[in-house]
Design a protein around this motif. Sequence first.
Motif, short mmCIF file in Angstrom:
data_model
loop_
_atom_site.label_atom_id
_atom_site.label_comp_id
_atom_site.label_asym_id
_atom_site.label_seq_id
_atom_site.Cartn_x
_atom_site.Cartn_y
_atom_site.Cartn_z
N ALA A 183 45.65 44.47 39.94
CA ALA A 183 46.07 43.08 39.74
C ALA A 183 45.53 42.14 40.80
O ALA A 183 45.90 40.97 40.84
CB ALA A 183 47.60 43.02 39.72
N ILE A 184 44.64 42.65 41.65
CA ILE A 184 44.06 41.86 42.75
C ILE A 184 42.61 41.54 42.43
O ILE A 184 41.85 42.40 41.98
CB ILE A 184 44.14 42.63 44.08
N SER A 185 42.20 40.30 42.70
CA SER A 185 40.80 39.93 42.57
C SER A 185 40.36 39.24 43.85
O SER A 185 41.07 38.37 44.36
CB SER A 185 40.59 39.00 41.38
N GLN A 186 39.22 39.63 44.37
CA GLN A 186 38.68 39.02 45.58
C GLN A 186 37.18 38.85 45.42
O GLN A 186 36.52 39.62 44.70
CB GLN A 186 39.01 39.86 46.81
N THR A 187 36.64 37.84 46.07
CA THR A 187 35.21 37.58 46.00
C THR A 187 34.54 38.20 47.21
O THR A 187 34.71 37.73 48.34
CB THR A 187 34.94 36.06 45.94
N VAL A 188 33.80 39.27 46.98
CA VAL A 188 33.22 40.06 48.06
C VAL A 188 31.85 40.59 47.64
O VAL A 188 31.50 40.61 46.46
CB VAL A 188 34.14 41.26 48.43
N ALA A 189 31.09 41.04 48.65
CA ALA A 189 29.81 41.72 48.41
C ALA A 189 30.09 43.22 48.47
O ALA A 189 30.17 43.80 49.56
CB ALA A 189 28.79 41.31 49.46
N LEU A 190 30.28 43.83 47.32
CA LEU A 190 30.64 45.24 47.26
C LEU A 190 29.52 46.09 47.86
O LEU A 190 28.38 46.04 47.40
CB LEU A 190 30.92 45.66 45.82
N ALA A 229 48.71 35.73 39.00
CA ALA A 229 49.64 35.66 37.87
C ALA A 229 49.90 37.06 37.31
O ALA A 229 51.03 37.38 36.92
CB ALA A 229 49.08 34.73 36.80
N LEU A 230 48.87 37.89 37.30
CA LEU A 230 49.01 39.24 36.77
C LEU A 230 49.95 40.07 37.64
O LEU A 230 50.84 40.76 37.13
CB LEU A 230 47.64 39.91 36.68
N LEU A 231 49.80 39.98 38.96
CA LEU A 231 50.67 40.73 39.86
C LEU A 231 52.10 40.21 39.79
O LEU A 231 53.06 40.99 39.82
CB LEU A 231 50.15 40.67 41.29
N ALA A 232 52.24 38.90 39.68
CA ALA A 232 53.58 38.32 39.58
C ALA A 232 54.30 38.81 38.33
O ALA A 232 55.52 39.00 38.34
CB ALA A 232 53.49 36.80 39.58
N ALA A 233 53.55 39.03 37.26
CA ALA A 233 54.16 39.54 36.03
C ALA A 233 54.53 41.01 36.18
O ALA A 233 55.55 41.46 35.64
CB ALA A 233 53.20 39.35 34.86
N ARG A 234 53.71 41.76 36.92
CA ARG A 234 53.96 43.20 37.07
C ARG A 234 55.01 43.51 38.13
O ARG A 234 55.76 44.48 38.00
CB ARG A 234 52.65 43.90 37.45
N ALA A 235 55.04 42.73 39.20
CA ALA A 235 55.94 43.02 40.32
C ALA A 235 56.61 41.74 40.81
O ALA A 235 56.36 41.28 41.93
CB ALA A 235 55.17 43.70 41.45
N PRO A 236 57.44 41.12 39.99
CA PRO A 236 58.03 39.83 40.37
C PRO A 236 58.87 39.89 41.64
O PRO A 236 58.98 38.91 42.36
CB PRO A 236 58.89 39.47 39.15
N GLU A 237 59.42 41.07 41.94
CA GLU A 237 60.31 41.18 43.11
C GLU A 237 59.57 40.95 44.42
O GLU A 237 60.17 40.51 45.42
CB GLU A 237 61.01 42.54 43.13
#
Length: 337
Positions: A65-72, A296-304
């Motif tokens: 549920a995490i997205s980051q802008t990186v040079a993999l 938003a995705l993480l908030a839906a999965r783990a609102p607590e």
Amino acid sequence: MTIVRKLCLLLMYSLLLLPALCYLPAQAGNVGFQRQIAPDPDGAPLEVAIWYPSQAAAAPLATGAISQTVALDGPIAGSKLPLIVISHGTGGSYLSHYDTALALAQAGFIVVAPSHTGDTYQDQRRSLYILERPRHISRVLDYMLSGWQQSAAIDPGRIGMFGFSAGGFTTLVSIGGQPDMRTIAPFCSEHASHFACQLLARSQAAAQQPPAPGTQGAADPRIKAAVVAAPALGFSFAQGGLDRVSVPVQLWRAEDDTILPAPWYAEPVRAALPHPPEYEVVAHAGHFDFLAPCSALLAARAPEICRSAPGFDRQAFHQRFNGEVLRFFHEQLGGTQ
């Protein structure tokens, strides 16, 4: 107001801003990112995430549920760079503080974060074995300094540590803290509603904290500065448990923390440190507001873990929080090259 007075006030305001501006990268480059495995001879291998300055092209990277802008897996930029190791809280992962890691890497630090074996969101079978965690940190530092392919870029004399919650406890032990684990049972008899006590009650089989090889929480002298946020089991350090800590510490507490409520966690740590730490109580913040702002995705999965109090802006807080963490490590470990 005279023109002269206006100019004087403008100059004073500029001077007040100058310290913060000094720690913002003038032309921030991209951030490289890797996932690696660090060996642990006394336990399971540790999954780690590594962020570092890079000039390679960056692109959005989704991990769960995490997205980051990186040079993999991009090449590293720079040499003799300071290293920061991050320790997450109970049930977290190496991505729990990815925004802080990104901010540090953009400013020229190398950052490494392990997922503590048996104490992640996927597997909490060893959550009570908190004294295993400092060993994890030492094994990760061993790997970064001798096993990682880019280890030559690290300055081994400039290593810092950041820890949150159980990771804050881990950090305190890693810099010389000696908790009295015998205090936990009597504390929990009086404070059964506290998170650590509920965790203990749910797993009586592990309640005795049986030691495994190398799990006694030895300090790692390679760590020269530490940031501690909402430390777990702070009361266990109250009776001289931090007397051996000699490195500078920046300590944070959330004013409305209901997971580790005042005055049993950050306050005993502040009082027990032999040298006064930098200390801030974050107004209206809750325990989980030290975690990276949620998608938003993480908030839906783990609102607590994503829910903040009405009116508290976690995004804005983290801009300031990351800036203060960056400033502290710059001052204590030296600037990046």
